[in-house]
Design an enzyme around this catalytic site. Sequence first.
Site, PDB file in Angstrom:
ATOM      1  N   HIS A  98       0.850  -1.192   0.000  1.00  7.64           N
ATOM      2  CA  HIS A  98       0.000   0.000   0.000  1.00  7.64           C
ATOM      3  C   HIS A  98       0.884   1.239   0.000  1.00  7.64           C
ATOM      4  CE1 HIS A  98      -3.129  -2.804   1.056  1.00  7.64           C
ATOM      5  NE2 HIS A  98      -2.474  -3.151   2.135  1.00  7.64           N
ATOM      6  N   GLU A 115      -1.042  -0.565   8.171  1.00  7.56           N
ATOM      7  CA  GLU A 115      -1.977  -1.476   8.817  1.00  7.56           C
ATOM      8  C   GLU A 115      -1.238  -2.321   9.841  1.00  7.56           C
ATOM      9  OE1 GLU A 115      -3.254  -3.315   5.142  1.00  7.56           O
ATOM     10  OE2 GLU A 115      -2.137  -5.129   5.560  1.00  7.56           O
ATOM     11  N   HIS A 173       3.659  -7.332   1.658  1.00  6.46           N
ATOM     12  CA  HIS A 173       3.050  -8.249   2.621  1.00  6.46           C
ATOM     13  C   HIS A 173       2.012  -9.155   1.981  1.00  6.46           C
ATOM     14  CE1 HIS A 173       0.430  -4.690   2.576  1.00  6.46           C
ATOM     15  NE2 HIS A 173      -0.556  -5.499   2.885  1.00  6.46           N
ATOM     16  N   ARG A 193      -1.416  -4.778  -6.145  1.00  7.84           N
ATOM     17  CA  ARG A 193      -1.191  -6.220  -6.121  1.00  7.84           C
ATOM     18  C   ARG A 193       0.027  -6.550  -6.983  1.00  7.84           C
ATOM     19  NH1 ARG A 193      -6.260  -7.542  -7.883  1.00  7.84           N
ATOM     20  NH2 ARG A 193      -7.213  -7.229  -5.867  1.00  7.84           N
TER      21      ARG A 193
HETATM   22 ZN    ZN Z   1      -2.632  -4.993   3.055  1.00 10.27          ZN
END
Ligand code: ZN
Length: 319
Positions: A98, A115, A173, A193
């Site tokens: 991200h 996150e 991740h 992605r």
């Molecule tokens: Zn994520």
Amino acid sequence: MILKLKPAFKDYLWGGTKLKTDFGFESELDKLAEGWMLSCHKDGENTVENGAYAGKTLSEVIELEGRDILGENGKKFDFFPILIKLIDAKNDLSVQVHPDNEYALRVEGEYGKTECWYVLDCDEGAELIYGFKKKISTDEFRARIADNSFLDVVNKVKVKKGDFFFIEAGTLHAIGGGILLCEIQQNSNTTYRVYDYNRKDKDGNTRPLHVDKAVDVTLCEPPKYGTKPQGEVKTIDGGKSQKLVDCELFKVKRIDVESEVSFNVGKNSFVSVVVLDGEGEIENGSDTLGLKKGDSIFIAADSGKVVLKGKLSLIKTTV
Ligand code: ZN
């Protein structure tokens, strides 16, 4: 003011059924990959289940009550600041990254995403991807995506219940299959992605990759943080408390209520409570709500004394 929130569910292709069988959520979807427990995001909003605002979305309540219910820290953000999910990964999630706020606001018109993951349960041997084994160049990263060899250089970590991962924006991740976790994140759905295991959905389509943007934002290096909560388990009045993380975006604790735990909700922030296990109740002024596993409660800033009673494990989040 305490509001019980109805989660929004997602049936992404990698999801399992533990949110139904273990958490008891009801949904017409066959599998539940994600339950969005605290969300004002347009892709899956919470609605209120109790009181005068029953049936309204949390965003509508904020509009009607005014942004003061977010607290001084919450009001600093243009959008609702966080999103909390329960995630049941039966299969591997795509490898992703991200952007940070600067890149995301410029390119996508929303916040970036830092996150964190608190592992609630996992299969024996389950693992996830967390950054790289060693520093590599951006060119090498791009070349390894192209020739499908970048999994050789990522940092694979075997996980255990109670592990905690802080995934700063820019960290590569992927949640691996067999992991059930609670994710607390900035309120953004911008995901780049990198690799999706060449999977196809029920219509035979692959999901798009976003290699150029991913290469722009990925820190091609080992993660800066460990795999455990930041704090030790401490005994508090009526139970136990453990700091999971305290950063400028969110402050997250695990609390175990053994009899009765109380705290004050002041002007700085609203409070989110997500119940991981057990049964009990929550009291604020003349309001009382029953609590059970899977419940999510939004407590308005400046609500004063809140009392949790019963036997409960929960995640408490503020901003
Ligand atoms: Zn994520």
